[in-house]
Design a protein around this motif. Sequence first.
Motif, PDB file in Angstrom:
ATOM      1  N   GLU A 126       0.827  -1.210   0.000  1.00 14.46           N
ATOM      2  CA  GLU A 126       0.000   0.000   0.000  1.00 14.46           C
ATOM      3  C   GLU A 126       0.862   1.261   0.000  1.00 14.46           C
ATOM      4  O   GLU A 126       0.567   2.229   0.695  1.00 14.46           O
ATOM      5  CB  GLU A 126      -0.916  -0.004   1.221  1.00 14.46           C
ATOM      6  N   VAL A 127       1.903   1.263  -0.800  1.00 14.23           N
ATOM      7  CA  VAL A 127       2.830   2.389  -0.759  1.00 14.23           C
ATOM      8  C   VAL A 127       2.164   3.693  -1.178  1.00 14.23           C
ATOM      9  O   VAL A 127       2.418   4.757  -0.596  1.00 14.23           O
ATOM     10  CB  VAL A 127       4.085   2.104  -1.619  1.00 14.23           C
TER      11      VAL A 127
ATOM     12  N   GLY B 184       2.533   7.603  -0.498  1.00 21.14           N
ATOM     13  CA  GLY B 184       2.376   8.464  -1.663  1.00 21.14           C
ATOM     14  C   GLY B 184       1.362   9.568  -1.459  1.00 21.14           C
ATOM     15  O   GLY B 184       1.587  10.717  -1.879  1.00 21.14           O
ATOM     16  N   ASP B 185       0.254   9.261  -0.834  1.00 21.21           N
ATOM     17  CA  ASP B 185      -0.776  10.280  -0.618  1.00 21.21           C
ATOM     18  C   ASP B 185      -0.289  11.357   0.346  1.00 21.21           C
ATOM     19  O   ASP B 185      -0.650  12.527   0.216  1.00 21.21           O
ATOM     20  CB  ASP B 185      -2.060   9.627  -0.102  1.00 21.21           C
TER      21      ASP B 185
ATOM     22  N   ASP C   7      15.556  19.806   0.285  1.00 24.73           N
ATOM     23  CA  ASP C   7      16.402  18.625   0.169  1.00 24.73           C
ATOM     24  C   ASP C   7      15.556  17.364   0.281  1.00 24.73           C
ATOM     25  O   ASP C   7      14.404  17.404   0.691  1.00 24.73           O
ATOM     26  CB  ASP C   7      17.477  18.632   1.256  1.00 24.73           C
ATOM     27  N   LEU C   8      16.168  16.226  -0.042  1.00 24.96           N
ATOM     28  CA  LEU C   8      15.472  14.953   0.048  1.00 24.96           C
ATOM     29  C   LEU C   8      15.058  14.695   1.488  1.00 24.96           C
ATOM     30  O   LEU C   8      15.877  14.747   2.402  1.00 24.96           O
ATOM     31  CB  LEU C   8      16.367  13.818  -0.449  1.00 24.96           C
ATOM     32  N   SER C   9      13.800  14.429   1.695  1.00 18.77           N
ATOM     33  CA  SER C   9      13.283  14.162   3.034  1.00 18.77           C
ATOM     34  C   SER C   9      13.284  12.661   3.293  1.00 18.77           C
ATOM     35  O   SER C   9      13.420  11.848   2.375  1.00 18.77           O
ATOM     36  CB  SER C   9      11.856  14.703   3.158  1.00 18.77           C
ATOM     37  N   VAL C  10      13.094  12.289   4.557  1.00 17.78           N
ATOM     38  CA  VAL C  10      12.969  10.870   4.886  1.00 17.78           C
ATOM     39  C   VAL C  10      11.712  10.294   4.246  1.00 17.78           C
ATOM     40  O   VAL C  10      11.705   9.160   3.770  1.00 17.78           O
ATOM     41  CB  VAL C  10      12.962  10.663   6.415  1.00 17.78           C
ATOM     42  N   LEU C  11      10.643  11.084   4.210  1.00 21.07           N
ATOM     43  CA  LEU C  11       9.414  10.637   3.568  1.00 21.07           C
ATOM     44  C   LEU C  11       9.646  10.370   2.091  1.00 21.07           C
ATOM     45  O   LEU C  11       9.204   9.349   1.549  1.00 21.07           O
ATOM     46  CB  LEU C  11       8.304  11.685   3.760  1.00 21.07           C
TER      47      LEU C  11
END
Length: 310
Positions: free
Chosen positions: A268-269, A274-275, A289-293
Amino acid sequence: MRILIVGAGAIGGYFGGRMLQAGRDVTFLVRAGRAQELNRDGLIVRSALGNIDYPAPPHVASQALGGRYDLILLSCKAYDLDAAMESFAAAVGPDTLILPLLNGMAHLDRLEARFSRANVLGGQCLISLDRDASGAIVHLNDTNLLSFGELDGQSSARIQRVAEALSGAGFEASLSADILQDMWEKWCFIATGAGITGSMRASIGDVLVAGGEGLVVKLLAECAAVAAKANHPVRPQVYERFVKMLTTPGSKMTASMLRDVERGAAIEVEQVLGDLVKRRDAAGLAPNDLSVLDFAYTQLKAYEARRLRG
């Protein structure tokens, strides 16, 4: 109250089995393969809170649905929602109540669009379940909470009837005055747990041993920021409890998404991570910057892409 449980997998089978034991009028809506299993083996649950061995539980196929139901408990995977709605549509009348126990929040809009807002309740469960190689449902922790409520938070006559049907059925049934808040908070928690354990392919305890506590806390904070922007900020005492649960040394906690990854199954990514990414970006919260999420979402999307390609 005439109750239809959509699916007899881990969640539907557990709560439906408890209700059957308590004498409720329950029928499972299942596909042919699961029907054969139920006919052959019955409904089997292994739990520290009491086992269930229910021979030949009532079940029906979609094409054989007879009449309308008062309450429909929806326990499918979030990515199966469209097929599930089609399967139980014939059971929905003007007064039918649909109680979804899906992850995320997007399913509420889709259920309202397919049926009506008047048909839809809010709901969520706090329980860890899986199915073993024999097909038995295995209860992995000692909680079995199912909370539910009207989307507007009102105490209506109909929600009181639902509370009467679910109470005293072998699990903790909680009528919530703010079910949307409860759902947002659970979403933040499971997104953090799934994002960390799923992307790292490890339990919370193993991630902590590897020095990942900062990643865990940061991901929870990112998820909570999206909830706050949606006017459902995680309550301080709830946030503190989540941090404690997610940073306990030696914790064997893993998300069901990791277990699905390990068995090569669909995940259920989109619904869980994703949502959140979409809502974050729409709210103008996207980091520079790139987040952990972002990392967790990308990593698990890569698993999904590889699985579909293979």
